[in-house]
Design an enzyme around this catalytic site. Structure first.
Site, short mmCIF file in Angstrom:
data_model
loop_
_atom_site.label_atom_id
_atom_site.label_comp_id
_atom_site.label_asym_id
_atom_site.label_seq_id
_atom_site.Cartn_x
_atom_site.Cartn_y
_atom_site.Cartn_z
N LYS A 47 8.09 -10.69 -1.15
CA LYS A 47 7.41 -10.12 0.04
C LYS A 47 5.95 -10.15 0.32
O LYS A 47 5.48 -10.62 1.27
CB LYS A 47 7.77 -8.59 -0.27
CG LYS A 47 8.75 -7.88 -0.19
CD LYS A 47 8.99 -6.36 -0.41
CE LYS A 47 8.43 -5.86 -1.52
NZ LYS A 47 9.12 -6.14 -2.84
N ARG A 67 4.39 -14.65 -13.56
CA ARG A 67 3.61 -15.09 -12.40
C ARG A 67 2.03 -14.42 -12.49
O ARG A 67 1.51 -13.53 -13.55
CB ARG A 67 3.98 -14.31 -10.96
CG ARG A 67 3.86 -12.82 -11.04
CD ARG A 67 4.56 -12.23 -9.78
NE ARG A 67 4.42 -10.78 -9.96
CZ ARG A 67 5.03 -9.84 -8.87
NH1 ARG A 67 5.51 -10.69 -8.03
NH2 ARG A 67 4.82 -8.47 -8.79
N ARG A 89 -0.87 -9.09 -13.38
CA ARG A 89 -0.76 -7.57 -13.21
C ARG A 89 -0.46 -6.86 -14.59
O ARG A 89 0.59 -7.33 -15.29
CB ARG A 89 0.41 -7.16 -12.11
CG ARG A 89 -0.29 -7.39 -10.63
CD ARG A 89 0.68 -7.28 -9.61
NE ARG A 89 1.60 -6.27 -9.87
CZ ARG A 89 2.45 -5.76 -8.80
NH1 ARG A 89 2.67 -6.56 -7.45
NH2 ARG A 89 3.45 -4.79 -9.04
P1 AMP Z 1 4.13 -3.39 -5.63
O1 AMP Z 1 2.84 -4.09 -5.80
O2 AMP Z 1 4.67 -3.39 -4.21
O3 AMP Z 1 5.05 -3.88 -6.79
O4 AMP Z 1 3.89 -1.90 -6.25
C1 AMP Z 1 3.08 -1.84 -7.40
C2 AMP Z 1 3.71 -0.42 -7.65
O5 AMP Z 1 3.06 0.55 -6.91
C3 AMP Z 1 4.83 0.13 -7.78
O6 AMP Z 1 5.85 -0.07 -8.82
C4 AMP Z 1 4.76 1.58 -7.51
O7 AMP Z 1 4.66 2.45 -8.90
C5 AMP Z 1 3.65 1.80 -6.61
N1 AMP Z 1 3.97 1.55 -5.28
C6 AMP Z 1 4.01 0.66 -4.23
N2 AMP Z 1 4.28 1.03 -3.20
C7 AMP Z 1 4.94 2.06 -3.19
C8 AMP Z 1 5.78 3.18 -2.40
N3 AMP Z 1 5.81 2.78 -1.23
N4 AMP Z 1 6.22 4.34 -2.90
C9 AMP Z 1 5.95 4.53 -4.14
N5 AMP Z 1 5.07 3.79 -5.21
C10 AMP Z 1 4.76 2.59 -4.69
#
Ligand code: AMP
Length: 213
Positions: free
Chosen positions: A13, A127, A160
């Protein structure tokens, strides 16, 4: 163009959203990136979000809905936006519907990037990302010419904190329990499409562009 990119963690994404943003000139709104920035800056939101993020759980709906409501009101979203990582629960999707309706906006495309769970674990744990330009790398599939250095801009590659196997498995479980039902929220609208995220990155991008027109 208002677009939602859906899909499990590691489906691509973020990478695809970045390319679409460059090509179509609309901003990528990644709640994950915004939350990581808040954690790094030590803000109140960051402090509240950190525990959930470290364990691979979800940050509360009120926090992420608030972040998105503020962000889509900014000037650069006037021509459209790409939601990357939001909505992640049915409650967030309903809040998004309400906030868009209030502003006379609608979602034009919802695209689900699908992927196989086991492949995702190896994709994510291998990654790294350039801290400067955001370019993504992988220990097996896309090695940088010099270890730890971005080929594109010379920036430092970072990993990360939540990209370790235990947290990744939890993030995938959370995705299946809480985020997959969001697909049903959109599936029956004419704007929903699915794209196979296991294909080459360039192929996925070509398919996304064909949908977006
Ligand atoms: P991502 O970078 O999209 O994988 O997000 C990393 C982390 O941020 C996730 O594992 C959640 O803990 C938090 N997070 C990101 N977007 C959301 C969302 N829309 N709702 C709740 N938690 C989120």
């Amino acid at each position: 163009m208002n677009l939602i990119l859906m899909g499990p963690p590691g489906a691509g994404k973020g990478t695809q959203a970045r390319r679409i943003a460059e090509t179509y000139g609309v901003p990528q709104l990644s709640t994950g990136d915004m939350l990581r920035a808040a954690v790094k800056a030590g803000t109140e939101v960051g402090k509240k979000a950190k525990v959930a993020m470290d364990s691979g759980g979800l940050v509360t709906d009120d926090i992420v809905v608030g972040i998105i409501a503020d962000r889509i009101g900014e000037a650069d979203c006037a021509q459209g936006f790409i939601l990357d990582g939001f909505p992640r629960t049915v409650a967030q999707a309903k809040s998004l519907d309400a906030m868009l309706a209030e502003r006379g906006l609608k979602i034009d495309h919802v695209i689900d990037i699908t992927a196989d769970t086991e492949a995702l674990v190896s994709r994510i744990t291998g990654r790294s990302t350039c801290a400067k330009c955001g370019e993504g790398y992988h220990v097996e599939h896309k090695k940088p010419a010099a270890a730890g250095v971005c080929d594109k801009c010379g920036g430092t590659l970072t990993t990360r904190a939540d990209d370790n196997e235990e947290t990744v498995r939890n993030r995938l479980a959370v995705y299946h329990q809480q985020t997959a039902p969001v697909i049903d929220h959109y599936r029956h609208g004419g704007q929903f499409r699915a794209v196979d995220g296991m294909e080459q990155m360039d192929t996925v991008f070509t398919k996304l562009c064909a949908i977006l027109g």
